[in-house]
Scaffold this motif. Structure first.
Motif, PDB file in Angstrom:
ATOM      1  N   ALA A   7      14.839   0.441  -1.889  1.00 43.49           N
ATOM      2  CA  ALA A   7      14.006   0.398  -3.090  1.00 43.49           C
ATOM      3  C   ALA A   7      13.351  -0.974  -3.250  1.00 43.49           C
ATOM      4  CB  ALA A   7      14.847   0.729  -4.316  1.00 43.49           C
ATOM      5  N   GLU A   8      14.105  -2.053  -3.011  1.00 41.08           N
ATOM      6  CA  GLU A   8      13.550  -3.400  -3.125  1.00 41.08           C
ATOM      7  C   GLU A   8      12.435  -3.628  -2.113  1.00 41.08           C
ATOM      8  OE1 GLU A   8      16.950  -5.903  -2.727  1.00 41.08           O
ATOM      9  OE2 GLU A   8      17.650  -5.485  -4.772  1.00 41.08           O
ATOM     10  N   GLU A   9      12.608  -3.137  -0.899  1.00 46.52           N
ATOM     11  CA  GLU A   9      11.554  -3.271   0.110  1.00 46.52           C
ATOM     12  C   GLU A   9      10.302  -2.499  -0.293  1.00 46.52           C
ATOM     13  OE1 GLU A   9      12.902  -2.253   4.020  1.00 46.52           O
ATOM     14  OE2 GLU A   9      14.535  -3.723   3.958  1.00 46.52           O
ATOM     15  N   ARG A  10      10.499  -1.308  -0.840  1.00 45.83           N
ATOM     16  CA  ARG A  10       9.364  -0.498  -1.266  1.00 45.83           C
ATOM     17  C   ARG A  10       8.637  -1.159  -2.435  1.00 45.83           C
ATOM     18  NH1 ARG A  10       8.887   5.685  -2.945  1.00 45.83           N
ATOM     19  NH2 ARG A  10       6.662   5.843  -2.586  1.00 45.83           N
ATOM     20  N   ILE A  11       9.380  -1.752  -3.354  1.00 44.55           N
ATOM     21  CA  ILE A  11       8.776  -2.463  -4.480  1.00 44.55           C
ATOM     22  C   ILE A  11       7.954  -3.638  -3.974  1.00 44.55           C
ATOM     23  CG2 ILE A  11       9.314  -3.910  -6.471  1.00 44.55           C
ATOM     24  CD1 ILE A  11      11.705  -1.991  -6.978  1.00 44.55           C
ATOM     25  N   ASP A  12       8.484  -4.387  -2.995  1.00 44.69           N
ATOM     26  CA  ASP A  12       7.736  -5.508  -2.421  1.00 44.69           C
ATOM     27  C   ASP A  12       6.433  -5.032  -1.782  1.00 44.69           C
ATOM     28  OD1 ASP A  12       9.500  -7.489  -3.194  1.00 44.69           O
ATOM     29  OD2 ASP A  12      10.624  -7.442  -1.309  1.00 44.69           O
ATOM     30  N   ARG A  13       6.490  -3.932  -1.054  1.00 45.76           N
ATOM     31  CA  ARG A  13       5.275  -3.400  -0.420  1.00 45.76           C
ATOM     32  C   ARG A  13       4.271  -2.925  -1.453  1.00 45.76           C
ATOM     33  NH1 ARG A  13       6.571  -0.309   5.178  1.00 45.76           N
ATOM     34  NH2 ARG A  13       7.809  -1.967   6.100  1.00 45.76           N
ATOM     35  N   LEU A  14       4.751  -2.276  -2.508  1.00 45.67           N
ATOM     36  CA  LEU A  14       3.859  -1.822  -3.569  1.00 45.67           C
ATOM     37  C   LEU A  14       3.238  -3.003  -4.308  1.00 45.67           C
ATOM     38  CD1 LEU A  14       5.839   1.213  -4.957  1.00 45.67           C
ATOM     39  CD2 LEU A  14       3.539   1.280  -3.981  1.00 45.67           C
ATOM     40  N   ALA A  15       3.990  -4.095  -4.471  1.00 45.86           N
ATOM     41  CA  ALA A  15       3.453  -5.295  -5.119  1.00 45.86           C
ATOM     42  C   ALA A  15       2.307  -5.866  -4.292  1.00 45.86           C
ATOM     43  CB  ALA A  15       4.553  -6.332  -5.302  1.00 45.86           C
ATOM     44  N   ASP A  16       2.506  -5.962  -2.991  1.00 44.72           N
ATOM     45  CA  ASP A  16       1.435  -6.463  -2.112  1.00 44.72           C
ATOM     46  C   ASP A  16       0.231  -5.532  -2.128  1.00 44.72           C
ATOM     47  OD1 ASP A  16       3.068  -8.598  -1.430  1.00 44.72           O
ATOM     48  OD2 ASP A  16       3.795  -7.649   0.408  1.00 44.72           O
ATOM     49  N   ALA A  18      -0.663  -3.465  -4.578  1.00 42.71           N
ATOM     50  CA  ALA A  18      -1.338  -3.573  -5.879  1.00 42.71           C
ATOM     51  C   ALA A  18      -2.207  -4.821  -5.936  1.00 42.71           C
ATOM     52  CB  ALA A  18      -0.308  -3.594  -7.003  1.00 42.71           C
ATOM     53  N   ARG A  19      -1.721  -5.927  -5.378  1.00 40.59           N
ATOM     54  CA  ARG A  19      -2.511  -7.165  -5.363  1.00 40.59           C
ATOM     55  C   ARG A  19      -3.785  -6.991  -4.538  1.00 40.59           C
ATOM     56  NH1 ARG A  19       0.307 -10.318  -2.349  1.00 40.59           N
ATOM     57  NH2 ARG A  19       1.985 -10.526  -3.854  1.00 40.59           N
ATOM     58  N   GLU A  20      -3.651  -6.363  -3.369  1.00 39.21           N
ATOM     59  CA  GLU A  20      -4.822  -6.124  -2.521  1.00 39.21           C
ATOM     60  C   GLU A  20      -5.837  -5.215  -3.214  1.00 39.21           C
ATOM     61  OE1 GLU A  20      -3.507  -4.578   1.214  1.00 39.21           O
ATOM     62  OE2 GLU A  20      -2.214  -6.295   1.588  1.00 39.21           O
ATOM     63  N   LEU A  21      -5.354  -4.156  -3.854  1.00 38.01           N
ATOM     64  CA  LEU A  21      -6.250  -3.235  -4.554  1.00 38.01           C
ATOM     65  C   LEU A  21      -6.953  -3.916  -5.717  1.00 38.01           C
ATOM     66  CD1 LEU A  21      -4.062  -0.016  -4.627  1.00 38.01           C
ATOM     67  CD2 LEU A  21      -6.195  -0.333  -3.365  1.00 38.01           C
ATOM     68  N   ALA A  22      -6.233  -4.748  -6.464  1.00 43.94           N
ATOM     69  CA  ALA A  22      -6.841  -5.449  -7.591  1.00 43.94           C
ATOM     70  C   ALA A  22      -7.905  -6.429  -7.108  1.00 43.94           C
ATOM     71  CB  ALA A  22      -5.773  -6.175  -8.398  1.00 43.94           C
ATOM     72  N   ASP A  27      -9.067  -1.142  -9.706  1.00 41.97           N
ATOM     73  CA  ASP A  27      -8.060  -1.388 -10.737  1.00 41.97           C
ATOM     74  C   ASP A  27      -7.195  -0.169 -11.039  1.00 41.97           C
ATOM     75  OD1 ASP A  27      -8.913  -4.000 -10.983  1.00 41.97           O
ATOM     76  OD2 ASP A  27     -10.349  -3.526 -12.565  1.00 41.97           O
ATOM     77  N   GLU A  28      -7.757   1.017 -10.982  1.00 40.79           N
ATOM     78  CA  GLU A  28      -6.983   2.214 -11.316  1.00 40.79           C
ATOM     79  C   GLU A  28      -5.886   2.480 -10.280  1.00 40.79           C
ATOM     80  OE1 GLU A  28      -5.498   4.799 -13.713  1.00 40.79           O
ATOM     81  OE2 GLU A  28      -7.241   3.596 -14.251  1.00 40.79           O
ATOM     82  N   ARG A  29      -6.208   2.339  -9.012  1.00 39.71           N
ATOM     83  CA  ARG A  29      -5.184   2.533  -7.976  1.00 39.71           C
ATOM     84  C   ARG A  29      -4.148   1.420  -8.011  1.00 39.71           C
ATOM     85  NH1 ARG A  29      -7.380   3.575  -2.281  1.00 39.71           N
ATOM     86  NH2 ARG A  29      -5.169   3.873  -1.901  1.00 39.71           N
ATOM     87  N   LEU A  64      -2.521  -8.337 -12.930  1.00 35.35           N
ATOM     88  CA  LEU A  64      -3.266  -9.433 -13.535  1.00 35.35           C
ATOM     89  C   LEU A  64      -3.759 -10.421 -12.486  1.00 35.35           C
ATOM     90  CD1 LEU A  64      -0.854 -10.093 -16.521  1.00 35.35           C
ATOM     91  CD2 LEU A  64      -2.928  -8.695 -16.502  1.00 35.35           C
ATOM     92  N   LEU A  65      -5.058 -10.565 -12.430  1.00 36.77           N
ATOM     93  CA  LEU A  65      -5.679 -11.571 -11.582  1.00 36.77           C
ATOM     94  C   LEU A  65      -6.336 -12.600 -12.487  1.00 36.77           C
ATOM     95  CD1 LEU A  65      -7.431  -9.451  -8.829  1.00 36.77           C
ATOM     96  CD2 LEU A  65      -5.410 -10.857  -8.588  1.00 36.77           C
ATOM     97  N   PRO A  66      -5.887 -13.851 -12.432  1.00 39.08           N
ATOM     98  CA  PRO A  66      -6.474 -14.875 -13.301  1.00 39.08           C
ATOM     99  C   PRO A  66      -7.989 -14.980 -13.094  1.00 39.08           C
ATOM    100  CG  PRO A  66      -4.474 -15.686 -12.291  1.00 39.08           C
ATOM    101  CD  PRO A  66      -4.780 -14.364 -11.640  1.00 39.08           C
ATOM    102  N   GLY A  67      -8.705 -14.951 -14.212  1.00 36.96           N
ATOM    103  CA  GLY A  67     -10.155 -15.046 -14.173  1.00 36.96           C
ATOM    104  C   GLY A  67     -10.860 -13.725 -13.983  1.00 36.96           C
TER     105      GLY A  67
END
Length: 96
Positions: A7-16, A18-22, A27-29, A64-67
């Motif tokens: 689960a922790e590995e999957r959360i880390d991958r989803l975090a990365d 989400a950052r790439e998508l943002a 933004d929706e994905r 959240l992306l600053p700016g």
């Protein structure tokens, strides 16, 4: 491998992800990836990484992306104030 570790590995991958998508402007994905990561963390009772938790909005699940999707200000008294486009505000202490 134990379930919490997966689960922790999957959360880390989803975090990365989400950052790439943002950053790409999808933004929706990115919001969907944040929601999924939070659901996985709740289901397996493991916390979110600090860098992921501090860059997601609790109110609207936006990454959240600053700016771009958030405004970041330094407040006297050593606090960082992050305001999402939805209007939600978070304050975090810092040493500086």
């Amino acid at each position: 491998m134990n379930d919490a570790r997966i689960a922790e590995e999957r959360i880390d991958r989803l975090a990365d992800f989400a950052r790439e998508l943002a950053r790409a402007g999808d933004d929706e994905r990115a919001r969907e990836a944040v929601r999924l990561a939070r659901r996985i963390a709740e289901r397996h009772r493991c916390g979110l990484p600090r860098r992921f938790d501090r860059f997601t909005c609790d109110a609207c699940d936006s990454y959240l992306l600053p700016g771009r999707t958030a405004r970041v200000r330094l407040q006297e008294g050593s606090h960082v104030v992050i305001r999402c486009d939805c209007g939600a505000t978070e304050r975090y202490p810092y040493r500086g």
